[in-house]
Design a protein around this motif. Structure first.
Motif, PDB file in Angstrom:
ATOM      1  N   LYS A 183      -5.123   0.707   2.736  1.00  0.00           N
ATOM      2  CA  LYS A 183      -5.583   0.245   4.044  1.00  0.00           C
ATOM      3  C   LYS A 183      -7.037   0.665   4.238  1.00  0.00           C
ATOM      4  O   LYS A 183      -7.424   1.751   3.844  1.00  0.00           O
ATOM      5  CB  LYS A 183      -4.676   0.815   5.129  1.00  0.00           C
ATOM      6  CG  LYS A 183      -4.880   0.201   6.477  1.00  0.00           C
ATOM      7  CD  LYS A 183      -3.937   0.883   7.488  1.00  0.00           C
ATOM      8  CE  LYS A 183      -4.136   2.365   7.455  1.00  0.00           C
ATOM      9  NZ  LYS A 183      -3.324   3.246   8.123  1.00  0.00           N
TER      10      LYS A 183
ATOM     11  N   ASN B 100      -0.619   5.078   3.607  1.00  0.00           N
ATOM     12  CA  ASN B 100      -0.971   3.753   3.093  1.00  0.00           C
ATOM     13  C   ASN B 100      -2.201   3.885   2.199  1.00  0.00           C
ATOM     14  O   ASN B 100      -3.280   4.253   2.653  1.00  0.00           O
ATOM     15  CB  ASN B 100      -1.239   2.778   4.244  1.00  0.00           C
ATOM     16  CG  ASN B 100      -1.347   1.354   3.728  1.00  0.00           C
ATOM     17  OD1 ASN B 100      -1.829   1.121   2.614  1.00  0.00           O
ATOM     18  ND2 ASN B 100      -0.884   0.406   4.515  1.00  0.00           N
TER      19      ASN B 100
ATOM     20  N   GLY C  97       0.803  -1.215   0.000  1.00  0.00           N
ATOM     21  CA  GLY C  97       0.000   0.000   0.000  1.00  0.00           C
ATOM     22  C   GLY C  97       0.839   1.269   0.000  1.00  0.00           C
ATOM     23  O   GLY C  97       0.311   2.376   0.078  1.00  0.00           O
TER      24      GLY C  97
END
Ligand code: C2E
Ligand code: CA
Ligand code: CA
Ligand code: CA
Length: 275
Positions: A275, A272, A52
């Motif tokens: 996520k 990220n 990510g």
């Protein structure tokens, strides 16, 4: 009939003249930008689908004072011979940024730059690159050079030698725009590529037309050669999901981020995306 032929003729003459004038103007703008610090780079993240994280950024060239896209001004730079100097500017600017950013940040940041076929004629480029890497004391593996297949078609032997010298310096090589134009797997055995970037149109065509298996085969083929795959120009969530299932390694596209200014890089680095 004669009259309409003449009209057509005049129309095309006019069109041609306009194009020449526009190119002349762009050429002046480029020359001025080289002299007066008129270029800047923006950066678009390539998100690693397993982590990510934006592991790489592609540096894309912009004119500070003009809204002219590189799709317009790069061809003029190429035909006018200014591309070598511009290419060197992009290289130095990126190495400078890499050296700075990697002091500030914990996660290593890697940047790729674009390299035009015309730059193969810049005989001093490899020495230039080597000196810069030394001067800035940069790990060469943090820099990646993106080249398109047209480089290999137009200047085969010379190109192979040139690119392998770059690879010998420890700089990474990515094959850009795969599937746009003449795609050939032939070069993959001559050149030490580190990554494949699948062209936006090809990827979109496969994914939108229910040809997932074709895309899967393509990704698997590159994986079997040890090459990670970047899907370029991904704009839709549904395609992100497909690509993740197909074990595509990276996505670069508006879905995650447009190219951003230098000031946003460290923030994106700690973000990220999945996520
Ligand atoms: P490229 O190397 O294929 O770069 C990707 C282009 O796709 C960039 O356009 C980027 O902004 C755009 N893009 C990224 N994600 C998406 C998306 O999701 N959808 C769509 N529609 N587009 C997306 P940009 O910055 O206008 O650059 C265009 C081309 O100009 C580049 O294509 C590259 O061939 C050339 N170029 C840009 N910077 C340089 C440079 O420093 N040197 C050289 N030689 N060429 C450059
Ligand atoms: Ca590129
Ligand atoms: Ca590309
Ligand atoms: Ca390699």
């Amino acid at each position: 009939a004669k009259e309409s032929i003449d009209k057509n003729h005049l129309y095309y003459q006019e069109k041609m003249r306009n194009r020449l004038e526009t190119n002349k103007k762009i050429k002046e703008i480029l020359r001025e930008a080289l002299e007066n610090d008129g270029f800047k780079l923006v950066y678009q993240p390539q998100v690693n689908l397993r982590t990510g994280r934006a592991e790489y950024f592609e540096a894309l060239l912009r004119l500070k004072n003009y809204n002219i896209s590189p799709g317009k001004f790069i061809p003029v730079a190429e035909s006018s011979g200014l591309i070598n100097e511009i290419g060197r500017w992009v290289t130095e600017e990126t190495i400078k940024e890499l050296a700075e950013l990697n002091q500030e940040s914990i996660n290593p940041i890697k940047i790729s730059i674009n390299f035009s076929v015309k730059q193969l004629h810049d005989a001093g480029y490899i020495d230039f690159l080597e000196e810069l890497l030394k001067e800035y004391d940069l790990n060469p593996g943090l820099l990646e050079i993106e080249i398109t297949e047209s480089i290999l078609i137009k200047a085969e032997d010379k190109a192979i030698e040139f690119l392998n010298k770059i690879s010998d310096l420890g700089v990474k090589l990515a094959l850009d725009d795969f599937g746009n134009g003449y795609s050939s797997l032939k070069y993959l055995s001559f050149i030490n590529f580190d990554k494949i970037k699948v062209d936006r149109h090809l990827g979109k065509m496969f994914l939108d037309n229910d040809q997932k298996e074709t895309m899967a085969s393509l990704i698997n083929l590159f994986h079997s050669m040890g090459l990670p795959v970047v899907a370029e120009g991904v704009e839709e969530l549904v395609n992100y999901n497909l690509l993740k299932n197909l074990k595509c390694d990276f996505i670069q596209g508006y879905l995650f981020s447009r190219p951003v200014g230098r000031d946003k890089l460290t923030k994106i680095l700690n973000h990220n995306f999945i996520k």
